[in-house]
Write a protein that holds these residues in place. Structure first.
Motif, PDB file in Angstrom:
ATOM      1  N   ASN A 287       4.795  -5.801   2.186  1.00  0.00           N
ATOM      2  CA  ASN A 287       6.238  -6.020   1.719  1.00  0.00           C
ATOM      3  C   ASN A 287       6.778  -4.588   1.188  1.00  0.00           C
ATOM      4  OD1 ASN A 287       6.123  -8.400   2.300  1.00  0.00           O
ATOM      5  ND2 ASN A 287       5.582  -9.426   0.393  1.00  0.00           N
ATOM      6  N   ARG A 288       6.275  -4.029   0.432  1.00  0.00           N
ATOM      7  CA  ARG A 288       6.700  -2.658  -0.211  1.00  0.00           C
ATOM      8  C   ARG A 288       6.841  -1.637   0.886  1.00  0.00           C
ATOM      9  NH1 ARG A 288      10.070  -0.374  -3.234  1.00  0.00           N
ATOM     10  NH2 ARG A 288       9.768   1.689  -3.602  1.00  0.00           N
ATOM     11  N   PHE A 289       6.035  -1.673   1.642  1.00  0.00           N
ATOM     12  CA  PHE A 289       5.872  -0.573   2.732  1.00  0.00           C
ATOM     13  C   PHE A 289       7.094  -0.842   3.637  1.00  0.00           C
ATOM     14  CE2 PHE A 289       4.049   1.707   6.547  1.00  0.00           C
ATOM     15  CZ  PHE A 289       4.084   2.634   6.268  1.00  0.00           C
ATOM     16  N   ALA A 290       7.260  -2.131   3.943  1.00  0.00           N
ATOM     17  CA  ALA A 290       8.441  -2.551   4.787  1.00  0.00           C
ATOM     18  C   ALA A 290       9.751  -2.152   4.197  1.00  0.00           C
ATOM     19  CB  ALA A 290       8.458  -4.027   5.056  1.00  0.00           C
ATOM     20  N   GLU A 291       9.867  -2.353   2.919  1.00  0.00           N
ATOM     21  CA  GLU A 291      10.960  -2.234   2.154  1.00  0.00           C
ATOM     22  C   GLU A 291      11.469  -0.659   1.994  1.00  0.00           C
ATOM     23  OE1 GLU A 291      12.841  -2.740  -2.365  1.00  0.00           O
ATOM     24  OE2 GLU A 291      10.939  -3.710  -1.848  1.00  0.00           O
ATOM     25  N   VAL A 292      10.426   0.088   1.915  1.00  0.00           N
ATOM     26  CA  VAL A 292      10.715   1.688   1.742  1.00  0.00           C
ATOM     27  C   VAL A 292      10.993   2.143   3.096  1.00  0.00           C
ATOM     28  CG1 VAL A 292       9.306   3.708   1.284  1.00  0.00           C
ATOM     29  CG2 VAL A 292       9.129   1.669  -0.327  1.00  0.00           C
ATOM     30  N   THR A 293      10.296   1.877   4.020  1.00  0.00           N
ATOM     31  CA  THR A 293      10.805   2.356   5.467  1.00  0.00           C
ATOM     32  C   THR A 293      12.050   1.986   6.157  1.00  0.00           C
ATOM     33  OG1 THR A 293       9.289   0.401   6.618  1.00  0.00           O
ATOM     34  CG2 THR A 293       8.143   2.466   6.098  1.00  0.00           C
ATOM     35  N   LYS A 294      12.339   0.708   5.594  1.00  0.00           N
ATOM     36  CA  LYS A 294      13.720   0.329   6.020  1.00  0.00           C
ATOM     37  C   LYS A 294      14.897   1.033   5.144  1.00  0.00           C
ATOM     38  CE  LYS A 294      16.444  -4.142   6.074  1.00  0.00           C
ATOM     39  NZ  LYS A 294      16.464  -5.742   5.764  1.00  0.00           N
ATOM     40  N   GLN A 295      14.769   1.377   4.051  1.00  0.00           N
ATOM     41  CA  GLN A 295      15.795   2.086   3.388  1.00  0.00           C
ATOM     42  C   GLN A 295      15.691   3.704   3.744  1.00  0.00           C
ATOM     43  OE1 GLN A 295      14.791   1.249  -0.657  1.00  0.00           O
ATOM     44  NE2 GLN A 295      15.510  -1.195  -0.612  1.00  0.00           N
ATOM     45  N   ASN A 296      14.558   4.103   4.341  1.00  0.00           N
ATOM     46  CA  ASN A 296      14.451   5.692   4.581  1.00  0.00           C
ATOM     47  C   ASN A 296      14.385   5.922   5.817  1.00  0.00           C
ATOM     48  OD1 ASN A 296      14.347   6.744   1.454  1.00  0.00           O
ATOM     49  ND2 ASN A 296      13.209   4.970   1.463  1.00  0.00           N
ATOM     50  N   GLY A 298      14.670   7.846   9.085  1.00  0.00           N
ATOM     51  CA  GLY A 298      15.000   9.267   9.443  1.00  0.00           C
ATOM     52  C   GLY A 298      14.715  10.246   8.397  1.00  0.00           C
ATOM     53  N   ARG A 299      13.941   9.853   7.307  1.00  0.00           N
ATOM     54  CA  ARG A 299      13.423  10.772   6.395  1.00  0.00           C
ATOM     55  C   ARG A 299      11.640  10.844   6.712  1.00  0.00           C
ATOM     56  NH1 ARG A 299      15.372   9.640   0.392  1.00  0.00           N
ATOM     57  NH2 ARG A 299      14.153  11.635   0.334  1.00  0.00           N
ATOM     58  N   PRO A 300      11.376  12.085   6.272  1.00  0.00           N
ATOM     59  CA  PRO A 300       9.762  12.119   6.058  1.00  0.00           C
ATOM     60  C   PRO A 300       8.982  11.583   5.259  1.00  0.00           C
ATOM     61  CG  PRO A 300      10.923  14.256   6.297  1.00  0.00           C
ATOM     62  CD  PRO A 300      11.990  13.285   6.065  1.00  0.00           C
ATOM     63  N   PHE A 301       8.135  10.979   5.597  1.00  0.00           N
ATOM     64  CA  PHE A 301       7.407   9.807   4.481  1.00  0.00           C
ATOM     65  C   PHE A 301       5.808  10.522   4.608  1.00  0.00           C
ATOM     66  CE2 PHE A 301       5.988   5.299   3.559  1.00  0.00           C
ATOM     67  CZ  PHE A 301       6.410   5.480   2.115  1.00  0.00           C
ATOM     68  N   ALA A 302       5.584  11.164   3.267  1.00  0.00           N
ATOM     69  CA  ALA A 302       4.180  11.898   3.166  1.00  0.00           C
ATOM     70  C   ALA A 302       3.071  10.825   2.901  1.00  0.00           C
ATOM     71  CB  ALA A 302       4.310  12.932   2.094  1.00  0.00           C
ATOM     72  N   ILE A 303       1.949  11.269   3.640  1.00  0.00           N
ATOM     73  CA  ILE A 303       0.609  10.308   3.181  1.00  0.00           C
ATOM     74  C   ILE A 303       0.002  11.428   2.404  1.00  0.00           C
ATOM     75  CG2 ILE A 303      -1.287   9.345   4.093  1.00  0.00           C
ATOM     76  CD1 ILE A 303       0.538   8.947   6.452  1.00  0.00           C
ATOM     77  N   VAL A 304      -0.321  11.134   0.971  1.00  0.00           N
ATOM     78  CA  VAL A 304      -1.043  12.251   0.295  1.00  0.00           C
ATOM     79  C   VAL A 304      -2.204  11.577  -0.411  1.00  0.00           C
ATOM     80  CG1 VAL A 304      -0.729  13.566  -1.752  1.00  0.00           C
ATOM     81  CG2 VAL A 304       1.405  12.869  -0.742  1.00  0.00           C
ATOM     82  N   LEU A 305      -3.361  12.463  -0.055  1.00  0.00           N
ATOM     83  CA  LEU A 305      -4.665  12.186  -0.450  1.00  0.00           C
ATOM     84  C   LEU A 305      -5.162  13.126  -1.578  1.00  0.00           C
ATOM     85  CD1 LEU A 305      -7.087  10.087   0.055  1.00  0.00           C
ATOM     86  CD2 LEU A 305      -7.938  11.812   1.686  1.00  0.00           C
TER      87      LEU A 305
END
Length: 532
Positions: A287-296, A298-305
């Motif tokens: 649910n949180r992932f869907a909300e963030v991707t819906k609001q952003n 066109g923006r880069p979304f970093a996967i940080v490990l």
């Protein structure tokens, strides 16, 4: 005590036969085992590190990181609480062990203390069942300091070590290592023993990686090459092999936490053939992932490990399925290792290898030969003594000792226990403990015979009068072994388990099996004098 019904005789013989059958797979070759049913072929004793060879690692949990993470986690909450209380400040800094706030107006010290105490959480339990605050808030002029209390430090240390042990166990289980030993040692150390693992490099990489994954937005308005990040952002390096750039400016706010991942697996991209890691969130994470991707979009979304950017793909469209894919020039081994780490979960703090030993298989084989030689020699010496002292009844005791060893190995096999060198020492010690019961019985029988009592009466009195003494001595030994098992670790527990099984089984072999053999001999021969 000298009468055995037919069903009791059959039950005793069936128990001995079942023990022999369960023990047998330990001495069969691989080809023979392959032809047997898997449930039976796998009923074997696993050899420990000192017998099979393998790796020994001693890990230390970085408690400083645990404390620092808690302090840094207070920053956003402190800003919000001070803003809500209308308290102005000129600086808010997170140190290694405390958070300091420089007030604009020292007269607002009381309001700031009251506001910052709202960040505290109860830890521990008092006599009244109420937790104590985990933060100490103090004032010195216009400076307010928020530090972790002593109770909180102990609580954090305990939680960190327990969580680390659980995650270490999950990661090792994913690699397929059989019968690993993972135990706490001291306040901040974890002992890991891996039988059969001669090259621990991959295990060390898996355990040395914190695997703390977060999903954060990239600050596209900042240039990482300037060396300075705007407030609320930080410059993070990219993972090795990133084909696009070496550094990124990443927002500090965590949009989606990797703790909400429920599954991860290695695979290949059907379009490019590259190795990737497929992941899946739980309901809250999806649910949180869907909300963030819906609001952003066109923006880069970093996967940080572990503070390294694996990849920073651009969000093309909202991702509502709770599934995603991580790409980053992985090899098959790297993709599988990352999937293992994500499935097992993130460590609360880095683990440092402070001691490492490798036991070769040749040394393990030497230990097995030495242990078996000790058991055989000990058994023969006990038999010589028993036969010399008690004649035929001593021979009965020797046969019961052999059955005791068989049943002990069968019990260990049934539980898939791990046998170590101390475990072999336990079997050797069990020989002495088990024969004590027969010595007591034979001495009682000898005393009754000297008093002039008959054959049947002497034997009946010998067993009945020695029985309570045997139970008392074995019970006290079993209590000591239980304490060793509760408070010991690793091989000490194995020693305690072996002795305990030997004691329980000796109650059967020394008082039941030997009695059956004596009674059978007595009824068939009808001797005038007992051979003791």
């Amino acid at each position: 005590m000298l009468y055995f019904s037919r069903w009791k005789i059959y039950l005793i013989l069936a128990t001995c036969l079942a023990g022999f059958i369960l023990m047998l797979p330990n001495f069969l070759g691989r080809d023979t085992l392959a032809a047997l049913p898997s449930w039976y072929a796998n009923t074997r004793v696993s050899l420990g590190l000192d017998l099979r060879g393998g790796s020994h690692l001693l890990l230390e949990v970085d408690m400083a990181t645990v404390i620092r993470d808690r302090v840094e986690g207070l920053v956003d909450g402190a800003r919000q609480q001070l803003r809500t209380a209308n308290v102005g400040y000129t600086a808010l800094n997170a140190g290694e062990r405390s958070l300091t706030v420089q007030l604009r107006d020292p007269a607002q010290a009381d309001e700031s203390v009251k506001a910052l105490r709202q960040l505290s959480s109860p830890v521990g339990r008092t006599a009244l069942g109420v937790g104590q605050p985990d933060l100490d808030v103090t004032v010195n002029g216009g400076t307010v300091t928020v530090a972790l209390s002593e109770v909180a430090l102990r609580d954090r240390a305990t939680q960190a070590i327990e969580q680390s042990i659980e995650i270490v166990r999950r990661r090792i289980d994913e690699t397929g290592v059989n019968e690993p030993t993972i135990a706490r040692q001291g306040n901040d150390r974890i002992l890991v023993q891996l039988p059969g693992v001669e090259d621990p490099d991959r295990i060390k990489r898996l355990l040395g990686t914190t695997a703390k994954m977060t999903f954060r937005l990239v600050d596209v308005n900042a240039d990482p090459n300037t060396g300075r990040a705007p407030p609320g952002s930080e410059i993070l390096p990219s993972a090795e092999g990133d084909r696009y750039q070496s550094k990124y400016v990443i927002r500090k706010k965590v949009e989606v936490d990797g703790a909400t991942l429920q599954n991860a697996s290695a695979g290949t991209n059907p379009q490019t053939g590259e190795w990737v890691v497929n992941f899946e969130f739980n309901t809250a994470g999806a649910n949180r992932f869907a909300e963030v991707t819906k609001q952003n979009v066109g923006r880069p979304f970093a996967i940080v490990l572990d503070n390294k950017v694996i990849s920073a793909p651009v969000i093309r469209e909202p991702i509502t399925g709770g599934r995603g894919q991580i790409s980053g020039n992985f090899t098959a081994a790297n993709a599988n290792d990352l999937a293992v780490l994500l499935r097992a979960g993130a460590l609360p703090a880095p683990l440092k290898v402070i001691e490492e030993r490798t036991v070769g298989p040749d040394l393990g084989a030497d230990s097995i030969r030495a242990g078996l030689t000790a058991v055989v020699v000990g058994f023969l010496m006990v038999c010589v003594y028993m036969i010399a002292c008690y004649g035929l009844f001593g021979a009965f005791a020797c046969f019961a000792l052999l059955v005791n060893i068989v049943l002990t190995i069968a019990a260990l096999s049934l539980l898939h226990a791990t046998l170590t060198l101390p475990g072999i020492a336990g079997i050797l010690l069990t020989l002495g403990l088990a024969v004590d019961a027969n010595i007591l019985i034979n001495e009682r029988i000898r005393e009754e015979t000297k008093k002039g009592r008959g054959v049947f009466a002497s034997m009946e009195a010998g067993f009945s009068r020695a029985y309570s003494t045997i139970v008392d001595s074995n019970l006290t030994t079993a209590i000591k072994m239980a304490l060793l098992f509760v408070f010991g670790t690793g091989t000490i527990k194995g020693f305690a388990v072996t002795i305990t099984f030997g004691i329980l089984i000796s109650m059967f072999t020394a008082t039941v099996l030997v009695r059956l053999m004596m009674v059978t001999w007595l009824r068939r021969t009808r001797p005038a004098v007992l051979p003791v």
